[in-house]
Design a protein around this motif. Structure first.
Motif, PDB file in Angstrom:
ATOM      1  N   VAL A   1       0.926  -1.050  -0.037  1.00 42.23           N
ATOM      2  CA  VAL A   1       0.044   0.071  -0.182  1.00 42.23           C
ATOM      3  C   VAL A   1       0.720   1.034  -0.122  1.00 42.23           C
ATOM      4  O   VAL A   1       1.882   1.332   0.857  1.00 42.23           O
ATOM      5  N   ASP A   2       0.509   2.083  -0.850  1.00 41.77           N
ATOM      6  CA  ASP A   2       1.403   3.460  -0.993  1.00 41.77           C
ATOM      7  C   ASP A   2       1.197   4.069   0.314  1.00 41.77           C
ATOM      8  O   ASP A   2       0.202   4.346   1.142  1.00 41.77           O
ATOM      9  N   GLY A   3       2.532   4.521   0.923  1.00 41.37           N
ATOM     10  CA  GLY A   3       2.427   5.460   2.275  1.00 41.37           C
ATOM     11  C   GLY A   3       2.541   4.322   3.535  1.00 41.37           C
ATOM     12  O   GLY A   3       2.550   5.052   4.579  1.00 41.37           O
ATOM     13  N   ILE A   4       2.531   3.393   3.255  1.00 42.98           N
ATOM     14  CA  ILE A   4       2.782   2.390   4.290  1.00 42.98           C
ATOM     15  C   ILE A   4       3.905   1.223   4.034  1.00 42.98           C
ATOM     16  O   ILE A   4       3.890   0.745   3.034  1.00 42.98           O
ATOM     17  N   ASP A   5       4.636   1.168   4.934  1.00 48.13           N
ATOM     18  CA  ASP A   5       5.831   0.228   4.960  1.00 48.13           C
ATOM     19  C   ASP A   5       5.984  -0.494   6.146  1.00 48.13           C
ATOM     20  O   ASP A   5       5.787   0.031   7.203  1.00 48.13           O
ATOM     21  N   ALA A   6       6.710  -1.673   5.992  1.00 47.87           N
ATOM     22  CA  ALA A   6       6.914  -2.516   7.370  1.00 47.87           C
ATOM     23  C   ALA A   6       8.391  -2.508   7.843  1.00 47.87           C
ATOM     24  O   ALA A   6       9.347  -2.409   6.832  1.00 47.87           O
ATOM     25  N   ALA A   7       8.561  -2.415   9.178  1.00 45.92           N
ATOM     26  CA  ALA A   7       9.793  -2.716   9.631  1.00 45.92           C
ATOM     27  C   ALA A   7       9.894  -4.068  10.366  1.00 45.92           C
ATOM     28  O   ALA A   7       8.974  -4.336  10.926  1.00 45.92           O
TER      29      ALA A   7
ATOM     30  N   ALA B   1       2.697   7.572  11.574  1.00 49.23           N
ATOM     31  CA  ALA B   1       2.101   6.629  12.515  1.00 49.23           C
ATOM     32  C   ALA B   1       2.643   5.301  12.532  1.00 49.23           C
ATOM     33  O   ALA B   1       2.981   4.685  11.542  1.00 49.23           O
ATOM     34  N   ILE B   2       2.858   4.763  14.032  1.00 51.96           N
ATOM     35  CA  ILE B   2       3.492   3.621  13.920  1.00 51.96           C
ATOM     36  C   ILE B   2       2.510   2.550  14.748  1.00 51.96           C
ATOM     37  O   ILE B   2       1.907   3.110  15.896  1.00 51.96           O
ATOM     38  N   ILE B   3       2.149   1.367  14.136  1.00 50.34           N
ATOM     39  CA  ILE B   3       1.179   0.389  14.810  1.00 50.34           C
ATOM     40  C   ILE B   3       1.787  -0.880  14.675  1.00 50.34           C
ATOM     41  O   ILE B   3       2.724  -1.157  13.592  1.00 50.34           O
ATOM     42  N   PRO B   4       1.486  -1.789  15.500  1.00 49.95           N
ATOM     43  CA  PRO B   4       2.064  -3.148  15.407  1.00 49.95           C
ATOM     44  C   PRO B   4       1.552  -4.109  14.314  1.00 49.95           C
ATOM     45  O   PRO B   4       0.206  -3.614  14.044  1.00 49.95           O
TER      46      PRO B   4
ATOM     47  N   PHE C   1       4.729   1.477   9.628  1.00 52.18           N
ATOM     48  CA  PHE C   1       5.038   2.991   9.306  1.00 52.18           C
ATOM     49  C   PHE C   1       4.038   3.596   8.420  1.00 52.18           C
ATOM     50  O   PHE C   1       4.084   3.257   7.176  1.00 52.18           O
ATOM     51  N   VAL C   2       3.197   4.262   8.940  1.00 50.48           N
ATOM     52  CA  VAL C   2       2.051   4.625   7.953  1.00 50.48           C
ATOM     53  C   VAL C   2       2.115   6.218   7.660  1.00 50.48           C
ATOM     54  O   VAL C   2       2.081   7.093   8.731  1.00 50.48           O
ATOM     55  N   ARG C   3       2.205   6.758   6.455  1.00 53.61           N
ATOM     56  CA  ARG C   3       2.189   7.873   5.995  1.00 53.61           C
ATOM     57  C   ARG C   3       1.064   8.411   5.123  1.00 53.61           C
ATOM     58  O   ARG C   3       1.176   9.526   4.490  1.00 53.61           O
ATOM     59  N   SER C   4       0.202   7.410   4.651  1.00 52.20           N
ATOM     60  CA  SER C   4      -0.933   7.410   4.057  1.00 52.20           C
ATOM     61  C   SER C   4      -1.855   8.421   4.490  1.00 52.20           C
ATOM     62  O   SER C   4      -2.350   8.311   5.575  1.00 52.20           O
TER      63      SER C   4
END
Length: 337
Positions: free
Chosen positions: A112-118, A216-219, A231-234
């Motif tokens: 998803v654009d604007g969302i990436d995982a760590a 925003a950061i969510i598990p 890590f959400v920037r959308s």
């Protein structure tokens, strides 16, 4: 002679002597400078490294003192070459890291654009540390699961203090159950006294961190633990998470002012305390005692104690009967699972 070429007293004395008497041999140079042979050779080596002394081309075995103007040009040229090499190395490192970052992003991308995982605790903490260094206005935190670990609080304290000192607004939401844990209460009180704002609610929907309403950061797992995070920037998703925090914040009680008790009186349920009301609400939704304990941030034993107190107040002999009686009294809206 100045120290701008980074030569000390002995080296400067040797250099001056060679400039003043170009034809002196090693023994004469020793006599002129008063230095022992080993010390003299050490200073000559140093001057040679600085391009101030070179082997003579006209007298084999002799040394020649390079004039200051020529030496300065040689030194500057060498320094410029060194800087160019360092700049190239820096550019190569930056390019390599960008390529690795892109590979990492593609490997763990959410699609998803604007969302990436760590992936991994260290990676998540590194990225949070970077966000903390860049944040300018506000940090919003939602921390479910009740009492916080001493390790987490101790590691967060210096960073929180630095953010508050920079004038960053900090709002933190905990669960009501932390009010029974003295170390967590002490930390929350310190946060408040340092300029932060702390509120509590009976339950919180998700572990959440928001920086300047831009990240925003969510598990990635349902319970907020594990070692993967999004890590959400959308725009749309980020806006929803900000609204989620604000809704929870409005309904939460500031720590230390007794407002969590006022919530029950406002509902007209003077006989229930906050954990009991929330237990009933979750029970009406069909949750088990184990799940309710996790949602309240308490131990299973505490959850069973709350259930026993409720059943005694309601005169019930079973969970089902307790739910029915609570519904009849208007303490919950529904008892359907």
């Amino acid at each position: 002679m100045s120290n701008s070429l980074d030569i000390g007293g002995d080296a400067a004395r040797v250099y001056r002597a060679m400039l003043a008497h170009p034809s002196m041999d090693l023994q004469e140079l020793r006599n002129c400078t008063g230095l022992p042979e080993d010390d003299l050779r050490e200073q000559l080596d140093r001057l040679s490294e600085l391009s101030l002394v070179r082997p003579s081309t006209s007298e084999p075995g002799a040394l020649h003192a390079v004039g200051p103007q020529v030496a300065t040009k040689l030194i500057l040229a060498r320094q410029e070459a060194r800087l160019a090499a360092e700049q190239k190395k820096t550019a190569d490192i930056r390019l390599a890291m960008e390529e690795l970052s892109e590979e990492f992003r593609q490997g763990f991308s959410s699609g998803v654009d604007g969302i990436d995982a760590a992936q991994g605790i260290d990676e998540i903490r590194d990225r949070i540390h970077l966000l903390c260094s860049e944040v300018r206005e506000e940090v919003m935190a939602m921390a479910p699961s009740g009492a916080q670990t001493a390790e987490n609080m101790e590691s967060a304290k210096p960073q929180d203090a630095e953010l508050l000192a920079r004038g960053v607004r900090m709002r933190t939401l905990y669960q009501d159950s932390l009010r029974n844990d003295r170390p967590t209460v002490n930390y929350a009180a310190w946060l408040t006294s340092s300029g932060g704002q702390v509120r509590t609610a009976p339950t919180l929907p998700v572990r959440l961190l928001i920086f300047d309403r831009s990240t925003a950061i969510i598990p990635m797992d349902a319970h907020g633990g594990g070692s993967r995070a999004l890590f959400v920037r959308s725009g749309g998703v980020l806006l929803a998470l900000c609204e989620l925090f604000e809704a929870a914040w409005v309904n939460a009680a500031p720590l230390g002012d007794g407002s969590h008790k006022e919530r029950e009186r406002e509902r007209g349920q003077e006989s229930l305390v906050s954990p009991e009301h929330e237990y009933l609400r979750l029970l009406a939704q069909g949750h088990t005692d184990e799940t309710i304990a996790k949602r309240l941030g308490v131990s299973p034993r505490t959850a069973r104690r709350i259930a026993a107190q409720l059943m005694e107040k309601l005169g019930a002999r079973s969970r089902f009967q307790a739910g029915v009686e609570a519904a009849l009294r208007g303490w919950v809206q529904t008892v359907d699972p």
